[in-house]
Design an enzyme around this catalytic site. Sequence first.
Site, short mmCIF file in Angstrom:
data_model
loop_
_atom_site.label_atom_id
_atom_site.label_comp_id
_atom_site.label_asym_id
_atom_site.label_seq_id
_atom_site.Cartn_x
_atom_site.Cartn_y
_atom_site.Cartn_z
N GLU A 174 0.86 -1.19 0.00
CA GLU A 174 0.00 0.00 0.00
C GLU A 174 0.89 1.23 0.00
O GLU A 174 1.76 1.36 0.87
CB GLU A 174 -0.88 -0.01 1.25
CG GLU A 174 -1.54 1.30 1.59
CD GLU A 174 -2.05 1.36 3.03
OE1 GLU A 174 -2.26 2.47 3.53
OE2 GLU A 174 -2.24 0.28 3.64
N LYS B 42 -9.94 -2.86 8.24
CA LYS B 42 -8.70 -2.41 8.84
C LYS B 42 -8.99 -1.90 10.25
O LYS B 42 -9.64 -0.87 10.42
CB LYS B 42 -8.10 -1.31 7.96
CG LYS B 42 -6.96 -0.52 8.57
CD LYS B 42 -6.54 0.58 7.60
CE LYS B 42 -5.65 1.61 8.25
NZ LYS B 42 -5.29 2.68 7.29
#
Length: 207
Positions: A40, A128
């Site tokens: 990411e 998340k």
Amino acid sequence: MDLLAALHTHRLVAIVRGDDPGAALRSVLALAEEGVPLIEVSLSGKGALEVIADARAALGPDAPLGAGTVLTADDARAAHRAGADFAVTPGLGAGASTARELGLPVLAGVMTPTDIIAAQAMGAEAFKIFPAAQAGGPEYVRALRGPFPAAPFVPVGGVDAEAARAYLAAGAIAVGVGSPLLGDAPSGGSIADLRARAAVFRAAVAS
């Protein structure tokens, strides 16, 4: 891309954020070479969209490359244009919903059961838990598994190698790791040290 399959397979999301786009790109490429391919690139880093575009060109179309800190609809659109194939958000909002509209899988930032229910309704592929250490650590993830036994949780925030093992043992599908793995490499620090830390984290999530 199949984000859930990638999380199941790799169990580690490397979070690249720095103030030197060239160094950030070198960090992405080094991670991929060291067997940490699920990466990411945070939009809060300098030149992040350029890093994503350059990494996509270097790694090819099949590399699982995401954009992080996707807050707004414009963030989602820009990340999609740059070549990101999944989006990571710190919370729920326009960034997450627009990413879904664009066909990008979303790793949506959540903290509470209410957040998780809202993220499920939005169609997020995974959740998340952020900031994980402040939320209660591995025991909080274990507690969430009660009402959400099949939910794919990815704790992020303060995750070192020891904590990674504990979160996975508590039922997380994967962990997201920034500075404990990247150190200062995305800002011009040692790539050799990054490679060494990558080996440590790979061993941690494999165990």
